[in-house]
Scaffold this motif. Structure first.
Motif, PDB file in Angstrom:
ATOM      1  N   GLY A 156      -2.003  -8.937  -2.732  1.00  0.00           N
ATOM      2  CA  GLY A 156      -0.901  -8.736  -1.830  1.00  0.00           C
ATOM      3  C   GLY A 156       0.381  -9.260  -2.608  1.00  0.00           C
ATOM      4  O   GLY A 156       0.314  -9.250  -3.603  1.00  0.00           O
ATOM      5  N   CYS A 157       0.975 -10.184  -1.739  1.00  0.00           N
ATOM      6  CA  CYS A 157       2.069 -10.491  -2.492  1.00  0.00           C
ATOM      7  C   CYS A 157       1.925 -12.152  -3.027  1.00  0.00           C
ATOM      8  O   CYS A 157       2.200 -12.988  -2.186  1.00  0.00           O
ATOM      9  CB  CYS A 157       3.366 -10.629  -1.622  1.00  0.00           C
ATOM     10  SG  CYS A 157       4.763  -9.767  -2.198  1.00  0.00           S
TER      11      CYS A 157
ATOM     12  N   THR C  15       0.242  -2.724  -6.485  1.00  0.00           N
ATOM     13  CA  THR C  15      -0.159  -1.581  -5.394  1.00  0.00           C
ATOM     14  C   THR C  15       0.371  -1.833  -4.101  1.00  0.00           C
ATOM     15  O   THR C  15       0.083  -2.978  -3.365  1.00  0.00           O
ATOM     16  CB  THR C  15      -1.582  -1.347  -5.472  1.00  0.00           C
ATOM     17  OG1 THR C  15      -1.956  -1.671  -6.815  1.00  0.00           O
ATOM     18  CG2 THR C  15      -2.131  -0.086  -4.789  1.00  0.00           C
ATOM     19  N   VAL C  16       1.012  -1.027  -3.620  1.00  0.00           N
ATOM     20  CA  VAL C  16       1.949  -1.418  -2.329  1.00  0.00           C
ATOM     21  C   VAL C  16       1.133  -0.290  -1.523  1.00  0.00           C
ATOM     22  O   VAL C  16       1.200   0.889  -1.469  1.00  0.00           O
ATOM     23  CB  VAL C  16       3.237  -1.118  -2.178  1.00  0.00           C
ATOM     24  CG1 VAL C  16       3.831  -1.636  -0.753  1.00  0.00           C
ATOM     25  CG2 VAL C  16       3.947  -2.092  -3.051  1.00  0.00           C
ATOM     26  N   MET C  17       0.516  -0.610  -0.438  1.00  0.00           N
ATOM     27  CA  MET C  17      -0.221   0.137   0.624  1.00  0.00           C
ATOM     28  C   MET C  17       0.648  -0.225   1.845  1.00  0.00           C
ATOM     29  O   MET C  17       0.302  -1.226   2.336  1.00  0.00           O
ATOM     30  CB  MET C  17      -1.733  -0.119   0.743  1.00  0.00           C
ATOM     31  CG  MET C  17      -2.409   0.477  -0.530  1.00  0.00           C
ATOM     32  SD  MET C  17      -4.045   0.799  -0.219  1.00  0.00           S
ATOM     33  CE  MET C  17      -4.754  -0.495   0.748  1.00  0.00           C
ATOM     34  N   LEU C  18       1.252   0.517   2.426  1.00  0.00           N
ATOM     35  CA  LEU C  18       1.701   0.434   3.633  1.00  0.00           C
ATOM     36  C   LEU C  18       0.978   1.151   4.517  1.00  0.00           C
ATOM     37  O   LEU C  18       1.399   2.318   4.795  1.00  0.00           O
ATOM     38  CB  LEU C  18       3.562   0.986   3.736  1.00  0.00           C
ATOM     39  CG  LEU C  18       4.009   0.095   2.465  1.00  0.00           C
ATOM     40  CD1 LEU C  18       5.324   1.027   2.266  1.00  0.00           C
ATOM     41  CD2 LEU C  18       4.443  -1.336   2.723  1.00  0.00           C
ATOM     42  N   ILE C 195       0.246  -5.512   3.007  1.00  0.00           N
ATOM     43  CA  ILE C 195       0.679  -5.220   1.394  1.00  0.00           C
ATOM     44  C   ILE C 195      -0.747  -5.611   0.785  1.00  0.00           C
ATOM     45  O   ILE C 195      -0.872  -6.531   0.670  1.00  0.00           O
ATOM     46  CB  ILE C 195       1.973  -5.898   0.955  1.00  0.00           C
ATOM     47  CG1 ILE C 195       2.316  -5.454  -0.213  1.00  0.00           C
ATOM     48  CG2 ILE C 195       2.053  -7.371   1.315  1.00  0.00           C
ATOM     49  CD1 ILE C 195       3.833  -5.929  -0.789  1.00  0.00           C
ATOM     50  N   ARG C 196      -1.158  -4.567   0.376  1.00  0.00           N
ATOM     51  CA  ARG C 196      -2.615  -4.741   0.040  1.00  0.00           C
ATOM     52  C   ARG C 196      -3.263  -5.438   1.060  1.00  0.00           C
ATOM     53  O   ARG C 196      -3.487  -5.191   2.069  1.00  0.00           O
ATOM     54  CB  ARG C 196      -2.860  -5.448  -1.474  1.00  0.00           C
ATOM     55  CG  ARG C 196      -2.238  -4.713  -2.400  1.00  0.00           C
ATOM     56  CD  ARG C 196      -2.390  -5.329  -3.930  1.00  0.00           C
ATOM     57  NE  ARG C 196      -3.795  -5.182  -4.374  1.00  0.00           N
ATOM     58  CZ  ARG C 196      -3.957  -5.875  -5.349  1.00  0.00           C
ATOM     59  NH1 ARG C 196      -3.348  -6.796  -6.049  1.00  0.00           N
ATOM     60  NH2 ARG C 196      -5.454  -5.997  -5.701  1.00  0.00           N
ATOM     61  N   ALA C 197      -3.934  -6.653   0.565  1.00  0.00           N
ATOM     62  CA  ALA C 197      -4.906  -7.465   1.702  1.00  0.00           C
ATOM     63  C   ALA C 197      -4.071  -8.396   2.354  1.00  0.00           C
ATOM     64  O   ALA C 197      -4.659  -9.002   3.392  1.00  0.00           O
ATOM     65  CB  ALA C 197      -5.847  -7.882   1.013  1.00  0.00           C
ATOM     66  N   ASN C 198      -2.693  -8.381   2.435  1.00  0.00           N
ATOM     67  CA  ASN C 198      -2.086  -9.524   2.973  1.00  0.00           C
ATOM     68  C   ASN C 198      -1.022  -8.855   4.007  1.00  0.00           C
ATOM     69  O   ASN C 198      -0.742  -7.650   3.894  1.00  0.00           O
ATOM     70  CB  ASN C 198      -1.223 -10.258   1.838  1.00  0.00           C
ATOM     71  CG  ASN C 198      -1.943 -11.089   1.126  1.00  0.00           C
ATOM     72  OD1 ASN C 198      -1.421 -11.404   0.105  1.00  0.00           O
ATOM     73  ND2 ASN C 198      -3.163 -11.395   1.565  1.00  0.00           N
TER      74      ASN C 198
END
Lengths: 159, 109, 267
Positions: A156-157, C15-18, C195-198
């Motif tokens: 994530g970020c 890796t941005v997963m929207l 955004i990924r896992a967050n």
């Protein structure tokens, strides 16, 4: 996860080292950083080191853990053992393990009848998705165990 | 690192026989021994609080042995029966031998 | 949205997963939600929220305690403590956490709480300024802002603050870095998406300094800015830079009405 299989292969050997060195304390000294992880077998070995030949039974322990941990740095855990907590009959200790951390031992919690309640909470680090195992030792010599899986989200970020 | 600072919650008063919840925190990095120094690549040696003890009027009530998997700024909560008025003493023992402590008074009436 | 995803893949680091909207929840967030503004609290996991909910479980309170001690500690050639001039912080600092950053006439620009603390130290106490992100400065900032906990954020953006507010706003909407992303691309366009896992939040600032699980300690808002800027592969500005203080004012106004939560707990 493909990853976990790979780690399992690696750590099988380390589990043997742990058993050879005779216990939990040795784990931290023999394992390498990062690549290393404990294993169910290492946890079993550590438990054996604590309770000897006794067979842990299921029941009496309530493990409160998140199913999915937001951050592996800080995973809250509450453990409660069903016990009257009298001088004659009380829970002496609960040992907590994590089977895919670099070292399996998380904490040993020691109660006395003066606690009134065999319940405690802390926060732990989990390197990845894995099982958390609790082992309770009662004053009459009986041993109980409980297990729960915690999924650890990675990424994530960062920031 | 600045000297670790504890924070403890214990009720000031209680009825005899009451089971009290106690919450404790202390500042500490709990350096796990697993991290590497980003600049040198050297492993940073383990330095954690490895023992927490709660005693009441000099007698141990509760204790915990901590391994490197305990989170930074460790939190521990647990219970104690109010039997008489007196002093709780909390001690945290560091890998380097330092002992950090805090006390709290309880009045049972 | 598509553009962001492509940019991210191209840069291949992040890796941005929207995903589609992750939360369509009807939760009543109480004070943590004001109109369409939602505190980061409402995006945090249940366990993380419960750590913040209790001052004896929230490890950031250890920093607040340290701030209280420092408040009463005499330092510097003037022989003063904060308390020598400001007495009881609960009274004298009741509003500060809700109204900073402010325009500071002698410098002709905005200053935030950290900078106000260090000005007091160097000019009034004749003591050394604390380093940014030091335990002392974080503790004092958390302590001071904690005095305003629960008060709605109410910064001044008109008058002499106006041009600085405009600069902060410009920064917020300016694309930057190799990923070519502005603050807005995550925190306005995609708040509530993964955004990924967050889960991305609105990026509100009302809980800073905040205890981040990732940091395993308390950190400043400017540390967070630096992290965000690095994530989009931009060169971060210095903590305490004019750019970040201006952005701080814009963000405070963007979250106007949300209660000060300091010290919050976030992932």
């Amino acid at each position: 996860m493909n990853e976990s299989k790979h780690y399992r292969d690696v750590s099988r050997r380390q589990a043997l080292i742990v058993v050879g060195a005779g216990g939990l304390a040795a784990a931290g000294l023999t394992l390498l950083p990062q690549a290393a992880s404990a294993d169910a077998a290492a946890v079993d070995a550590a438990i054996k080191g604590l309770i000897g030949g006794k067979t842990p039974q299921a029941g009496r322990i309530t493990l409160d853990l998140p199913q999915i941990a937001e951050n592996g740095n800080t995973v809250p855990i509450t453990v409660e053992v069903d016990s009257p907590m009298t001088e004659q009959d009380y829970c002496k200790a609960v040992h907590i393990f994590a089977d895919k951390n670099p070292q399996p031992g998380v904490a040993s919690i020691n109660f006395t009848p003066a606690c009134g309640k065999a319940k405690a909470s802390t926060r732990m680090r989990l390197a990845k998705t894995q099982n958390v195992v609790a082992v309770a030792e009662m004053s009459d010599g009986s041993v109980y165990t409980a297990k729960a899986e915690v999924k650890v989200t990675i990424g994530g970020c960062g920031g | 690192m600045a000297k670790p600072k504890p924070r403890v919650k214990v009720p000031k008063t209680a009825a005899k026989g009451e089971v009290l919840e106690i919450k404790t925190l202390i500042t500490h990095k709990m350096e796990s021994g697993q991290r590497k120094d980003k600049k040198t690549g050297e492993k940073i040696p383990q330095k954690i609080i490895n023992k927490f003890v709660c005693a009441f009027n000099g007698k141990e009530v509760f204790s915990a042995d901590w391994h490197p998997a305990i989170s930074a700024n460790p939190f521990m909560s647990f219970y104690a029966v109010a039997t008489e008025s007196g002093t709780f003493e909390f001690t945290w023992t560091d890998d380097d031998g330092s002992v950090y402590s805090k006390t709290a008074q309880l009045t049972v009436g | 949205m598509r553009r962001i995803a492509l940019a991210a893949v191209a840069a291949s680091g992040l890796t941005v997963m929207l995903a589609g909207t992750a939360l369509s929840d009807e939760t009543d967030w109480g004070a943590y939600e004001v109109g369409d503004k939602r505190s980061g609290y409402t995006y945090a996991a249940t366990e993380t929220r419960s750590i913040q909910d209790d001052d004896f479980e929230n490890p950031a309170m250890l920093w607040v305690d340290t701030g209280q001690e420092l408040w009463d500690t005499v330092e510097g050639e003037a022989g003063k403590a904060c308390a020598s001039c400001h007495d009881d912080a609960a009274v004298s600092m009741a509003e500060v956490g809700a109204i900073y950053p402010v325009y500071y006439e002698p410098r002709g620009k905005l200053i935030n709480i950290e900078q106000r603390i260090n000005l007091c130290r160097t000019e009034n106490m004749k003591a050394k300024a604390w380093k940014w992100e030091s335990r002392e400065l974080l503790s004092m900032t958390a302590f001071v802002r904690n005095q305003a906990r629960g008060r709605p954020v109410a910064v001044k953006i008109d008058g002499p603050a106006a041009p600085f507010y405009e600069k902060g706003k410009e920064f917020y909407y300016q694309r930057r870095g190799q990923l070519d992303m502005a603050c807005k691309n995550c925190h306005e366009d995609n708040a509530g998406n993964m955004i990924r896992a967050n889960l991305l939040s609105q990026g509100q600032s009302n809980g800073f300094p905040t205890y981040r699980l990732k940091w395993q300690k308390v950190g400043s808002l400017h540390r967070r800015f630096r992290g965000c800027n690095s994530q989009v592969r931009a060169t971060p500005y210095k903590a305490g830079s004019d750019e970040y203080v201006n952005l701080e004012l814009f963000l405070a106004d963007r979250g106007r009405g949300l209660p000060v939560e300091t010290p919050a707990v976030r992932n």
